[in-house]
Design a protein around this motif. Structure first.
Motif, PDB file in Angstrom:
ATOM      1  N   VAL A   1       0.853  -1.174   0.000  1.00 28.15           N
ATOM      2  CA  VAL A   1       0.000   0.000   0.000  1.00 28.15           C
ATOM      3  C   VAL A   1       0.892   1.227   0.000  1.00 28.15           C
ATOM      4  N   ARG A   2       0.354   2.316  -0.490  1.00 28.58           N
ATOM      5  CA  ARG A   2       1.063   3.590  -0.372  1.00 28.58           C
ATOM      6  C   ARG A   2       0.478   4.340   0.811  1.00 28.58           C
ATOM      7  N   VAL A   3       1.354   4.867   1.642  1.00 29.54           N
ATOM      8  CA  VAL A   3       0.932   5.561   2.854  1.00 29.54           C
ATOM      9  C   VAL A   3       1.318   7.031   2.772  1.00 29.54           C
ATOM     10  N   ARG A   4       0.366   7.889   3.063  1.00 31.49           N
ATOM     11  CA  ARG A   4       0.690   9.308   3.278  1.00 31.49           C
ATOM     12  C   ARG A   4       1.242   9.416   4.694  1.00 31.49           C
ATOM     13  N   VAL A   5       2.526   9.656   4.797  1.00 35.14           N
ATOM     14  CA  VAL A   5       3.229   9.559   6.074  1.00 35.14           C
ATOM     15  C   VAL A   5       2.864  10.732   6.984  1.00 35.14           C
ATOM     16  N   GLN A   6       2.524  10.407   8.217  1.00 31.16           N
ATOM     17  CA  GLN A   6       2.284  11.417   9.242  1.00 31.16           C
ATOM     18  C   GLN A   6       3.481  11.553  10.180  1.00 31.16           C
ATOM     19  N   ALA A   7       4.142  10.454  10.462  1.00 29.73           N
ATOM     20  CA  ALA A   7       5.286  10.460  11.379  1.00 29.73           C
ATOM     21  C   ALA A   7       6.239   9.342  10.994  1.00 29.73           C
ATOM     22  N   ALA A   8       7.539   9.592  11.157  1.00 26.36           N
ATOM     23  CA  ALA A   8       8.574   8.610  10.814  1.00 26.36           C
ATOM     24  C   ALA A   8       9.560   8.493  11.964  1.00 26.36           C
ATOM     25  N   GLY A   9       9.962   7.273  12.278  1.00 26.26           N
ATOM     26  CA  GLY A   9      10.911   7.046  13.356  1.00 26.26           C
ATOM     27  C   GLY A   9      12.348   7.259  12.921  1.00 26.26           C
ATOM     28  N   VAL A  10      13.166   7.808  13.818  1.00 27.90           N
ATOM     29  CA  VAL A  10      14.605   7.975  13.598  1.00 27.90           C
ATOM     30  C   VAL A  10      15.327   6.962  14.473  1.00 27.90           C
ATOM     31  N   ASN A  11      16.187   6.149  13.865  1.00 30.55           N
ATOM     32  CA  ASN A  11      16.887   5.095  14.579  1.00 30.55           C
ATOM     33  C   ASN A  11      18.395   5.251  14.457  1.00 30.55           C
ATOM     34  N   PRO A  12      19.166   4.767  15.449  1.00 32.45           N
ATOM     35  CA  PRO A  12      20.623   4.817  15.331  1.00 32.45           C
ATOM     36  C   PRO A  12      21.137   4.169  14.048  1.00 32.45           C
ATOM     37  N   LEU A  13      20.442   3.133  13.569  1.00 27.33           N
ATOM     38  CA  LEU A  13      20.863   2.471  12.334  1.00 27.33           C
ATOM     39  C   LEU A  13      20.800   3.419  11.142  1.00 27.33           C
ATOM     40  N   ASP A  14      19.870   4.371  11.168  1.00 25.94           N
ATOM     41  CA  ASP A  14      19.782   5.344  10.082  1.00 25.94           C
ATOM     42  C   ASP A  14      21.110   6.085   9.925  1.00 25.94           C
ATOM     43  N   GLY A  15      21.674   6.514  11.046  1.00 28.80           N
ATOM     44  CA  GLY A  15      22.924   7.260  11.007  1.00 28.80           C
ATOM     45  C   GLY A  15      24.101   6.408  10.601  1.00 28.80           C
ATOM     46  N   LYS A  16      24.110   5.153  11.032  1.00 28.91           N
ATOM     47  CA  LYS A  16      25.219   4.254  10.666  1.00 28.91           C
ATOM     48  C   LYS A  16      25.215   3.964   9.161  1.00 28.91           C
ATOM     49  N   ILE A  17      24.023   3.805   8.593  1.00 25.65           N
ATOM     50  CA  ILE A  17      23.930   3.598   7.147  1.00 25.65           C
ATOM     51  C   ILE A  17      24.332   4.870   6.406  1.00 25.65           C
ATOM     52  N   ARG A  18      23.841   6.020   6.876  1.00 23.92           N
ATOM     53  CA  ARG A  18      24.165   7.301   6.248  1.00 23.92           C
ATOM     54  C   ARG A  18      25.672   7.579   6.241  1.00 23.92           C
ATOM     55  N   SER A  19      26.358   7.176   7.292  1.00 19.17           N
ATOM     56  CA  SER A  19      27.796   7.440   7.391  1.00 19.17           C
ATOM     57  C   SER A  19      28.622   6.531   6.492  1.00 19.17           C
ATOM     58  N   GLY A  20      28.037   5.434   6.027  1.00 25.57           N
ATOM     59  CA  GLY A  20      28.777   4.459   5.232  1.00 25.57           C
ATOM     60  C   GLY A  20      29.453   3.394   6.066  1.00 25.57           C
ATOM     61  N   ALA A  21      29.288   3.464   7.388  1.00 26.35           N
ATOM     62  CA  ALA A  21      29.981   2.530   8.279  1.00 26.35           C
ATOM     63  C   ALA A  21      29.492   1.094   8.118  1.00 26.35           C
ATOM     64  N   LEU A  22      28.286   0.921   7.585  1.00 35.90           N
ATOM     65  CA  LEU A  22      27.714  -0.421   7.492  1.00 35.90           C
ATOM     66  C   LEU A  22      27.632  -0.934   6.064  1.00 35.90           C
ATOM     67  N   GLN A  23      28.425  -0.353   5.166  1.00 43.12           N
ATOM     68  CA  GLN A  23      28.358  -0.802   3.779  1.00 43.12           C
ATOM     69  C   GLN A  23      28.642  -2.288   3.620  1.00 43.12           C
ATOM     70  N   ALA A  24      29.538  -2.825   4.450  1.00 45.71           N
ATOM     71  CA  ALA A  24      29.872  -4.248   4.350  1.00 45.71           C
ATOM     72  C   ALA A  24      28.707  -5.126   4.791  1.00 45.71           C
ATOM     73  N   LEU A  25      27.915  -4.642   5.761  1.00 44.56           N
ATOM     74  CA  LEU A  25      26.801  -5.433   6.283  1.00 44.56           C
ATOM     75  C   LEU A  25      25.487  -5.127   5.579  1.00 44.56           C
TER      76      LEU A  25
END
Length: 301
Positions: free
Chosen positions: A30-54
């Protein structure tokens, strides 16, 4: 549609608002019109490139694993949901956006606000999964490192529901909050082993490390072995022979719905700090620092 995106790895400053095409739901989505989104520590680790291997990431990326919102369009093979239904669950396409595609979700209880709903998918799945892996039973003592965070607060409450005694670590400003969840609260840092032994002289039966701040050696000392110690945050786990249990896990709509109803009924509490979508950089900076209280939420609409 408006979305937060990054085209290169780096610090939170690589995040910025862009215009993207509205995604179209495929079979089972389904497509959802987003009202709220969670921010997780994993978001930052992926953004930094630290988890490219995993977690190999193809750029550009819209971050975000969890959301709450209103069903806006329904793909083929979706029979139980209709346009206008309020849902919360896991995003297939990135949750920091006005619209997202979703496969795994639950119907949002009417008494559950958007921010609290978006705080639940990732944290509740991780908390329940690790408690199951640890085999927590009534009468046992569980030590939770990072008991004031999003996963930690749910882990404490769910363990107490199972009849366990919980000792939870947190910073000085969050000790009252942790105690209010039903745990025996203590500060983290030097002297932790002695503090926990004084609070639980009979010993601890299991350890759940949510914080990832160097407490694994203390955990081994308290347990007397590496048995029944699990971390979802400390990448040194394998070096020490400890189970590392971070990952997507099982996205169960049934279990998510049950947790959502418990929160709506007041049986489980969540703490959220909200930011508008335009302040995603600030929210991820706070998340990267590891000292946020409860869950960080981006309000989208």
């Amino acid at each position: 549609m408006k979305a937060v995106q990054f085209e290169e790895f780096g610090g939170p400053e690589v995040l910025h608002i862009v215009d993207r095409e509205v995604p179209q739901p495929g079979p089972g989505q389904v497509r959802v019109r987003v009202q709220a989104a969670g921010v997780n520590p994993l978001d930052g680790k992926i953004r930094s490139g630290a988890l490219q291997a995993l977690f190999p990431t193809t750029l550009p990326v819209v971050p975000g694993f969890e959301l709450a919102g209103v069903v806006d369009a329904v793909g083929e093979e979706v029979e139980e949901l209709s346009v206008g239904d309020e849902v919360f669950g896991w995003s297939d396409t990135g949750a920091y956006a006005e619209f997202a595609l979703v496969t795994a979700m639950a119907v949002k209880p009417s008494g559950l606000d958007w921010a609290s709903a978006a705080a639940l998918p990732v944290a509740s799945e991780a908390a329940e999964r690790v408690l199951d892996l640890l085999g927590i039973k009534a009468g046992e003592t569980l030590l939770v490192h990072g008991a004031s965070g999003a996963v930690g607060t749910l882990a404490v409450q769910l363990a107490v529901e199972r009849g366990a005694r919980v000792v939870g670590t947190a910073g000085p400003d969050n000790l009252d909050r942790v105690a209010g969840l039903g745990a025996t609260a203590t500060t983290y840092g030097p002297g932790l082993v002695d503090r926990v032994r004084a609070l639980a002289p009979e010993g601890v039966d299991a350890v759940f490390d949510v914080a990832g701040k160097g407490a694994l050696e203390d955990s081994i000392a308290l347990r007397g072995s590496t048995d029944r110690i699990i971390t979802i945050a400390d990448f040194r786990a394998r070096e020490l022979g400890i189970t590392f249990a971070s990952g997507p896990g099982q996205r169960s709509a049934v279990r998510l719905g049950a947790v959502g109803r418990a929160v709506a009924a007041g049986d489980i509490s969540v703490v959220v700090t909200t930011y508008p979508l335009e302040r995603a950089v600030e929210a991820q900076q706070l998340s990267d620092g590891g000292h946020s209280r409860g869950k960080l939420i981006l309000l989208v609409s």
